[in-house]
Design an enzyme around this catalytic site. Structure first.
Site, PDB file in Angstrom:
ATOM      1  N   GLU A 126     -14.541   4.394   9.598  1.00  0.00           N
ATOM      2  CA  GLU A 126     -15.101   5.424  10.479  1.00  0.00           C
ATOM      3  C   GLU A 126     -14.916   6.830   9.928  1.00  0.00           C
ATOM      4  OE1 GLU A 126     -13.057   5.130  14.213  1.00  0.00           O
ATOM      5  OE2 GLU A 126     -13.973   3.199  14.741  1.00  0.00           O
ATOM      6  N   TYR A 141     -10.078  -9.334   9.141  1.00  0.00           N
ATOM      7  CA  TYR A 141     -10.334  -9.839   7.791  1.00  0.00           C
ATOM      8  C   TYR A 141     -10.446 -11.352   7.750  1.00  0.00           C
ATOM      9  CZ  TYR A 141      -9.921  -5.264   5.745  1.00  0.00           C
ATOM     10  OH  TYR A 141     -10.145  -3.960   5.413  1.00  0.00           O
ATOM     11  N   GLN A 158       0.818  -1.217   0.000  1.00  0.00           N
ATOM     12  CA  GLN A 158       0.000   0.000   0.000  1.00  0.00           C
ATOM     13  C   GLN A 158       0.853   1.269   0.000  1.00  0.00           C
ATOM     14  OE1 GLN A 158      -2.551  -0.488   3.410  1.00  0.00           O
ATOM     15  NE2 GLN A 158      -3.654  -2.195   2.496  1.00  0.00           N
ATOM     16  N   HIS A 173      -0.898   0.177   5.710  1.00  0.00           N
ATOM     17  CA  HIS A 173      -1.336   1.203   6.668  1.00  0.00           C
ATOM     18  C   HIS A 173      -0.283   2.299   6.895  1.00  0.00           C
ATOM     19  CE1 HIS A 173      -4.165  -2.080   8.510  1.00  0.00           C
ATOM     20  NE2 HIS A 173      -4.313  -1.944   7.200  1.00  0.00           N
ATOM     21  N   TYR A 219      -8.851   7.620  19.839  1.00  0.00           N
ATOM     22  CA  TYR A 219      -9.956   7.158  18.980  1.00  0.00           C
ATOM     23  C   TYR A 219     -10.190   5.646  19.066  1.00  0.00           C
ATOM     24  CZ  TYR A 219     -10.632  11.891  18.097  1.00  0.00           C
ATOM     25  OH  TYR A 219     -10.923  13.209  18.342  1.00  0.00           O
TER      26      TYR A 219
HETATM   27 CA   LIG Z   1     -12.281   4.564  16.418  1.00  0.00          CA
END
Ligand SMILES: [Ca+2]
Length: 376
Positions: A248, A269, A93, A155, A258
């Site tokens: 989100e 997954y 990624q 990520h 968070y």
């Molecule tokens: Ca969160």
């Protein structure tokens, strides 16, 4: 490079690409709940484009993940990429990600880029800036290197947002090590806030606190691939790519946690449970979440004048979801959701409101278009 088994399905998902998208008819009027629009192809042939920035005068800079910065000049893709870029570690990624202009770009010409950087300890997310002069970046200097090194291919984040008050926000993913999103002694899974030269503002929430990196503005995020200042309220809004069922939208506040992976609306997954908890004291709830996931990337809060009934709505790209999500809010409360651009088969990487009030959409593919939504 060895990858934990749990990230492999994600990589497969990230690499899956529709064989070919149906042709788009710019004359066709597409109906939707609030506005009819047309989908116009601005340019074609971009290789995995990731981010874009509008230059004064209407030209557009677009990043391509393999490491090229392209210029769309007078509506056409300049065949020569911008020179002077840093060496980008492409793969998985990672690669060249976002591009942003310094708020004083008209005077100083400064362009900021986020990218995955290779090194002895694998890869991490880094940010450079340079002056755009005659098709090149000059005086390129690194202003941030995340302490988020590992050999995982996933990520990296990473969006760049200026707040107009001298600060730059950078989103950094947790690099496939979910527990590290709760460790503020590194930069994995964080929103970073710096001055435009990379120095740490004295009023960052964790300055001087033992066990916390002073660059951190907020933490506990997974893979934040959308970040904007809300044009109406000035709040920092974020979208993060969740696990299976758990993308989100969050409002990012200084010093807040968070919750990833302690609280989540998703599962892993491979089908395993990550956490039984969906909420916990001291951890912020998202404004909205997607179950099942659409694989969110890119975010704009529409504030143009061409689609008046979309003003204040969030538009979010869906990669695996193959659509553009519209989420309408009354303050922080979701009042309406809609899927746009369904049926075209496009993985959507980024979405922006242009200075012309039109909505620009970058598709993720090896030969991808930049699309523009225009009122019908
Ligand atoms: Ca969160």
């Amino acid at each position: 490079m060895s990858l934990p088994a749990r990230v492999l399905p994600l990589l497969l998902l990230a690499c899956a690409e529709p064989a070919s998208a149906p042709p788009i008819d710019p004359q066709e009027e597409v109906p939707s709940q609030r506005h009819a629009f047309r989908v116009v192809t601005v340019v074609e042939g971009l290789e995995h484009p990731w981010g874009m920035a509008f230059l004064p005068g209407g030209d557009i800079l677009v990043t391509e993940r393999p490491g090229r910065l392209r210029l769309i000049r007078d509506g056409a893709l300049d065949p020569a990429p911008i020179g002077g870029l840093p060496e980008v570690s492409d793969g998985g990624q990672g690669g060249l990600m976002d591009v942003a202009l310094h708020p004083g770009f008209a005077e100083n010409g400064l362009v900021y880029l986020s990218y995955s950087k290779g090194g002895r300890d694998g890869r991490t997310t880094a940010v450079v800036r340079g002056r755009l002069e005659q098709g090149r970046l000059t005086g390129v200097q690194e202003i941030f290197e995340a302490d988020a090194w590992n050999g995982n291919g996933v990520h990296f984040g990473s969006r760049l947002v200026f707040d107009g008050k001298g600060h730059l926000f950078i989103s950094v993913g947790e690099r496939g090590e979910m527990q590290q999103a709760q460790n503020p002694d590194n930069h994995q899974g964080t929103i970073i806030r710096l001055r435009d030269d990379g120095s740490v503002p004295a009023d960052n929430p964790f300055v001087g606190r033992q066990g916390y990196r002073p660059e951190i503005w907020a933490y506990g995020v997974r893979n934040p691939q959308g970040l904007v200042l809300h044009p109406g309220t000035g709040e920092l809004w974020e979208v993060e790519h969740g696990p299976r069922g758990g993308d989100e939208i969050n409002v990012i506040l200084p010093g807040h946690n968070y919750g990833w992976p302690v609280i989540t609306y998703g599962i892993d997954y491979d089908g395993t449970v990550i956490s039984d908890l969906k909420e916990k004291e001291g951890m912020d709830q998202p404004l909205h979440y997607w179950v099942p996931s659409i694989a969110t990337s890119g975010l704009t809060i529409y504030d143009g004048d061409r689609f008046p009934d979309w003003r204040g709505d969030a538009f979010v790209g869906g990669l695996a979801g193959l659509h553009l999500a519209r989420v309408a809010f009354d303050g922080h409360r979701v009042v309406e959701t809609e899927k746009l651009l369904e049926g075209l088969g496009h993985r959507i990487r980024d979405v922006r409101t242009g200075p012309d009030g039109l909505i620009y959409v970058l598709v993720d593919a090896s030969r991808a278009p930049l699309l523009r939504l225009e009122p019908a």
